[in-house]
Motif scaffolding. Structure first.
Motif, PDB file in Angstrom:
ATOM      1  N   THR A  12       5.242  43.568  17.228  1.00 56.60           N
ATOM      2  CA  THR A  12       4.531  42.594  18.056  1.00 56.60           C
ATOM      3  C   THR A  12       4.087  41.470  17.128  1.00 56.60           C
ATOM      4  N   SER A  13       4.155  40.237  17.627  1.00 56.51           N
ATOM      5  CA  SER A  13       3.943  39.092  16.730  1.00 56.51           C
ATOM      6  C   SER A  13       3.265  37.951  17.478  1.00 56.51           C
ATOM      7  N   GLY A  14       2.582  37.085  16.725  1.00 57.61           N
ATOM      8  CA  GLY A  14       1.858  35.963  17.353  1.00 57.61           C
ATOM      9  C   GLY A  14       0.552  36.469  17.963  1.00 57.61           C
ATOM     10  N   GLY A  15       0.109  35.837  19.043  1.00 57.40           N
ATOM     11  CA  GLY A  15      -1.136  36.282  19.683  1.00 57.40           C
ATOM     12  C   GLY A  15      -0.918  37.592  20.423  1.00 57.40           C
ATOM     13  N   ASP A  16      -1.924  38.465  20.417  1.00 53.66           N
ATOM     14  CA  ASP A  16      -1.773  39.720  21.173  1.00 53.66           C
ATOM     15  C   ASP A  16      -1.945  39.431  22.661  1.00 53.66           C
ATOM     16  N   GLY A  44       3.464  42.571  12.633  1.00 49.20           N
ATOM     17  CA  GLY A  44       4.523  41.581  12.846  1.00 49.20           C
ATOM     18  C   GLY A  44       5.407  41.373  11.619  1.00 49.20           C
ATOM     19  N   TYR A  45       5.830  40.130  11.428  1.00 45.13           N
ATOM     20  CA  TYR A  45       6.738  39.827  10.304  1.00 45.13           C
ATOM     21  C   TYR A  45       6.054  40.034   8.953  1.00 45.13           C
ATOM     22  N   GLU A  46       4.733  39.833   8.925  1.00 46.18           N
ATOM     23  CA  GLU A  46       4.000  40.025   7.669  1.00 46.18           C
ATOM     24  C   GLU A  46       4.171  41.478   7.204  1.00 46.18           C
ATOM     25  N   ALA A  75       0.314  39.695  13.641  1.00 44.92           N
ATOM     26  CA  ALA A  75      -0.089  38.783  12.557  1.00 44.92           C
ATOM     27  C   ALA A  75       0.730  37.520  12.672  1.00 44.92           C
ATOM     28  N   ARG A  76       0.280  36.484  11.992  1.00 45.04           N
ATOM     29  CA  ARG A  76       1.124  35.294  11.818  1.00 45.04           C
ATOM     30  C   ARG A  76       1.549  35.316  10.354  1.00 45.04           C
ATOM     31  N   SER A  77       2.791  35.005  10.086  1.00 44.80           N
ATOM     32  CA  SER A  77       3.302  35.096   8.719  1.00 44.80           C
ATOM     33  C   SER A  77       3.933  33.777   8.290  1.00 44.80           C
ATOM     34  N   GLU A  78       3.280  33.101   7.377  1.00 44.20           N
ATOM     35  CA  GLU A  78       3.849  31.847   6.850  1.00 44.20           C
ATOM     36  C   GLU A  78       5.101  32.151   6.037  1.00 44.20           C
ATOM     37  N   GLU A  79       5.082  33.312   5.345  1.00 46.43           N
ATOM     38  CA  GLU A  79       6.215  33.668   4.485  1.00 46.43           C
ATOM     39  C   GLU A  79       7.511  33.801   5.292  1.00 46.43           C
ATOM     40  N   MET A  80       7.365  34.277   6.541  1.00 49.06           N
ATOM     41  CA  MET A  80       8.553  34.470   7.380  1.00 49.06           C
ATOM     42  C   MET A  80       9.224  33.142   7.711  1.00 49.06           C
ATOM     43  N   LYS A  81       8.491  32.043   7.539  1.00 46.23           N
ATOM     44  CA  LYS A  81       9.091  30.736   7.844  1.00 46.23           C
ATOM     45  C   LYS A  81       9.917  30.223   6.670  1.00 46.23           C
ATOM     46  N   GLY A 105       6.641  38.915  21.592  1.00 45.06           N
ATOM     47  CA  GLY A 105       5.764  37.816  21.185  1.00 45.06           C
ATOM     48  C   GLY A 105       6.135  36.536  21.894  1.00 45.06           C
ATOM     49  N   GLY A 106       5.694  35.418  21.325  1.00 41.82           N
ATOM     50  CA  GLY A 106       5.970  34.119  21.919  1.00 41.82           C
ATOM     51  C   GLY A 106       7.205  33.472  21.314  1.00 41.82           C
ATOM     52  N   ASP A 107       7.409  32.195  21.623  1.00 46.36           N
ATOM     53  CA  ASP A 107       8.654  31.564  21.174  1.00 46.36           C
ATOM     54  C   ASP A 107       8.721  31.419  19.653  1.00 46.36           C
ATOM     55  N   GLY A 108       7.558  31.305  18.991  1.00 44.60           N
ATOM     56  CA  GLY A 108       7.565  31.282  17.517  1.00 44.60           C
ATOM     57  C   GLY A 108       8.139  32.586  16.978  1.00 44.60           C
ATOM     58  N   SER A 109       7.718  33.673  17.575  1.00 46.58           N
ATOM     59  CA  SER A 109       8.215  34.991  17.153  1.00 46.58           C
ATOM     60  C   SER A 109       9.721  35.096  17.395  1.00 46.58           C
ATOM     61  N   PHE A 110      10.197  34.497  18.479  1.00 50.45           N
ATOM     62  CA  PHE A 110      11.641  34.515  18.764  1.00 50.45           C
ATOM     63  C   PHE A 110      12.406  33.737  17.689  1.00 50.45           C
ATOM     64  N   ARG A 111      11.807  32.637  17.218  1.00 47.39           N
ATOM     65  CA  ARG A 111      12.485  31.852  16.169  1.00 47.39           C
ATOM     66  C   ARG A 111      12.612  32.679  14.893  1.00 47.39           C
ATOM     67  N   GLY A 112      11.562  33.429  14.597  1.00 49.19           N
ATOM     68  CA  GLY A 112      11.620  34.330  13.440  1.00 49.19           C
ATOM     69  C   GLY A 112      12.749  35.337  13.614  1.00 49.19           C
ATOM     70  N   ALA A 113      12.879  35.872  14.820  1.00 51.25           N
ATOM     71  CA  ALA A 113      13.923  36.869  15.097  1.00 51.25           C
ATOM     72  C   ALA A 113      15.311  36.266  14.903  1.00 51.25           C
ATOM     73  N   GLY A 174      -4.444  28.749  27.033  1.00 49.14           N
ATOM     74  CA  GLY A 174      -3.128  28.358  27.548  1.00 49.14           C
ATOM     75  C   GLY A 174      -2.376  27.438  26.610  1.00 49.14           C
ATOM     76  N   ARG A 175      -3.020  27.071  25.502  1.00 44.02           N
ATOM     77  CA  ARG A 175      -2.416  26.112  24.564  1.00 44.02           C
ATOM     78  C   ARG A 175      -1.953  24.860  25.309  1.00 44.02           C
ATOM     79  N   ASN A 176      -0.682  24.492  25.181  1.00 45.99           N
ATOM     80  CA  ASN A 176      -0.240  23.251  25.841  1.00 45.99           C
ATOM     81  C   ASN A 176       0.232  23.471  27.271  1.00 45.99           C
TER      82      ASN A 176
HETATM   83  P1  ATP Z   1       1.765  32.926  20.763  1.00 39.29           P
HETATM   84  O1  ATP Z   1       2.367  32.027  21.813  1.00 39.29           O
HETATM   85  O2  ATP Z   1       1.029  34.058  21.347  1.00 39.29           O
HETATM   86  O3  ATP Z   1       0.983  32.223  19.715  1.00 39.29           O
HETATM   87  P2  ATP Z   1       4.093  32.934  19.055  1.00 39.29           P
HETATM   88  O4  ATP Z   1       5.133  33.966  18.809  1.00 39.29           O
HETATM   89  O5  ATP Z   1       4.601  31.620  19.595  1.00 39.29           O
HETATM   90  O6  ATP Z   1       3.003  33.616  19.983  1.00 39.29           O
HETATM   91  P3  ATP Z   1       3.651  31.802  16.439  1.00 39.29           P
HETATM   92  O7  ATP Z   1       2.450  31.806  15.558  1.00 39.29           O
HETATM   93  O8  ATP Z   1       4.276  30.501  16.784  1.00 39.29           O
HETATM   94  O9  ATP Z   1       3.264  32.651  17.719  1.00 39.29           O
HETATM   95  O10 ATP Z   1       4.799  32.672  15.719  1.00 39.29           O
HETATM   96  C1  ATP Z   1       4.535  33.990  15.268  1.00 39.29           C
HETATM   97  C2  ATP Z   1       5.195  34.208  13.941  1.00 39.29           C
HETATM   98  O11 ATP Z   1       6.621  34.037  14.088  1.00 39.29           O
HETATM   99  C3  ATP Z   1       4.818  33.211  12.847  1.00 39.29           C
HETATM  100  O12 ATP Z   1       3.612  33.557  12.205  1.00 39.29           O
HETATM  101  C4  ATP Z   1       5.997  33.335  11.911  1.00 39.29           C
HETATM  102  O13 ATP Z   1       5.890  34.462  11.097  1.00 39.29           O
HETATM  103  C5  ATP Z   1       7.170  33.519  12.869  1.00 39.29           C
HETATM  104  N1  ATP Z   1       7.819  32.224  13.109  1.00 39.29           N
HETATM  105  C6  ATP Z   1       7.401  31.220  13.922  1.00 39.29           C
HETATM  106  N2  ATP Z   1       8.236  30.163  13.868  1.00 39.29           N
HETATM  107  C7  ATP Z   1       9.204  30.502  12.976  1.00 39.29           C
HETATM  108  C8  ATP Z   1      10.369  29.843  12.472  1.00 39.29           C
HETATM  109  N3  ATP Z   1      10.707  28.608  12.860  1.00 39.29           N
HETATM  110  N4  ATP Z   1      11.123  30.515  11.563  1.00 39.29           N
HETATM  111  C9  ATP Z   1      10.796  31.755  11.159  1.00 39.29           C
HETATM  112  N5  ATP Z   1       9.726  32.426  11.602  1.00 39.29           N
HETATM  113  C10 ATP Z   1       8.936  31.825  12.485  1.00 39.29           C
END
Ligand code: ATP
Length: 323
Positions: A12-16, A44-46, A75-81, A105-113, A174-176
């Motif tokens: 699980t990743s991003g906001g719970d 999460g990725y961390e 968790a949120r992981s800067e390293e995963m980016k 998770g959210g779309d950020g988590s999908f980008r990590g995947a 709701g963010r944006n």
């Molecule tokens: P929520 O909408 O609940 O915040 P989210 O999944 O969109 O969820 P983010 O903080 O955007 O939350 O992303 C979660 C994690 O996914 C990030 O901390 C990071 O580790 C990974 N991630 C996000 N964007 C990228 C990317 N472009 N490349 C690699 N990993 C990413």
């Protein structure tokens, strides 16, 4: 990593969001039912990057189906980016011969995947966020619970608002995306709903408050989505225009907590099951989606590209009903 899958990771990743546990449980139990080995990845990725993986047994997910939050932690992981972080994450999966990953998770988590998919891991995304801001699905896990939490809070605020003849401005998450504000606002009959997707006119809102007051209305509730800006600023500006006293409530993180609603728990279970089924069917780069009351699997790319539209018809109706 071609051929049939044997070992799946889940994180699980991003906001719970309430309901994530029901999704984890479904992935673990359906996976084990089909003879797979399931690894739970903590934080999460961390946690993945740092090797925090554990094989999950049937009993490891007992008693969590209706519990809020996520037992896997998030968790949120800067390293995963970074490419280096993505390589480390991949190596941790390789070390345990994990061929597939389910990311909740959210779309950020999908980008990590997707960075792991590019290295050969099969991936499935499950949309889990209270914001309901992911394209490609009617609902994300946690949204329904969050809306119910806001409605419950606003009904309590209305009791005190009516006792004191006051205008309450309630800021919601709701963010944006204005979906939580819109659905909760319509459900509880808010006098105005401010969302980031649609411009608003404070003079018009102020006039509406005055008209209501003249009709003998002794309280008003205005819902402000966080993407619009600070509820305190909206409150100040409305007080300056209308002369009415305003009180501000920022609901904050209580919107993330609590047991999932039955709808969220059902969607979460169905999505967890569909994710495993997708992998058994040799799919990858897919997301689970709730469309017309059915959980399906569709390309993960459908989560990007378009912004999730706000239901304009509902928004206009809410305005009409609160004349
Ligand atoms: P929520 O909408 O609940 O915040 P989210 O999944 O969109 O969820 P983010 O903080 O955007 O939350 O992303 C979660 C994690 O996914 C990030 O901390 C990071 O580790 C990974 N991630 C996000 N964007 C990228 C990317 N472009 N490349 C690699 N990993 C990413």
């Amino acid at each position: 990593m071609a051929g049939e899958i044997q070992r799946i990771g889940v994180l699980t990743s991003g906001g719970d969001a309430p309901g994530m546990n029901a999704a984890v449980r479904a992935v673990v139990r359906k996976g084990i039912f089909h003879g797979l080995t399931i690894f739970g990845i903590h934080r999460g990725y961390e946690g993945l990057i740092h090797g925090e993986l554990q094989e999950m047994s049937i009993g490891s997910v007992a008693d969590i189906v209706l519990r809020g939050g996520t037992v896997l932690k998030t968790a949120r992981s800067e390293e995963m980016k970074t490419p280096a972080g993505q390589k480390k994450a991949f190596e941790q999966l390789q070390k345990r011969q994990i061929d597939a990953l389910v990311v909740i998770g959210g779309d950020g988590s999908f980008r990590g995947a997707q960075t792991l998919a590019a290295q050969g891991v099969r991936i499935i995304g499950i949309p889990g966020t209270i914001d309901n801001d992911i394209a490609g699905t009617d609902l994300t896990i946690g949204f329904d619970t969050a809306v119910n939490t806001v409605v419950d809070a606003v009904s309590k605020i209305r009791d005190t608002a009516s006792s004191h003849d006051r205008t309450f401005i309630v800021e919601v998450m709701g963010r944006n995306c204005g979906n939580i504000a819109l659905q909760a606002g319509l459900a509880c009959g808010a006098e105005s709903i401010l969302v980031p997707e649609i411009p608003y006119d404070l003079d018009e809102i102020s006039n509406k408050l005055k008209r209501g007051h003249q009709r003998g209305k002794n309280h008003s509730i205005i819902l402000v989505s966080e993407g619009v800006g600070s509820a305190f600023k909206v409150g100040e500006e409305l007080r300056a225009r209308s002369g009415f006293e305003t009180r501000i409530t920022v609901l904050g993180h209580l919107q993330r907590g609590g047991n999932p609603s039955a709808l969220d728990a059902v969607i979460a279970a169905a999505m967890g099951g569909k994710a495993v089924q997708s992998l058994l069917d040799q799919e990858t780069n897919r997301m689970t989606a709730y469309i017309n009351q059915t959980v399906i699997s569709r390309p993960l790319d459908d989560a990007y590209g378009t912004r999730r539209p706000l239901n304009r018809e509902l928004y206009d109706l809410a305005n009409e009903l609160s004349i």
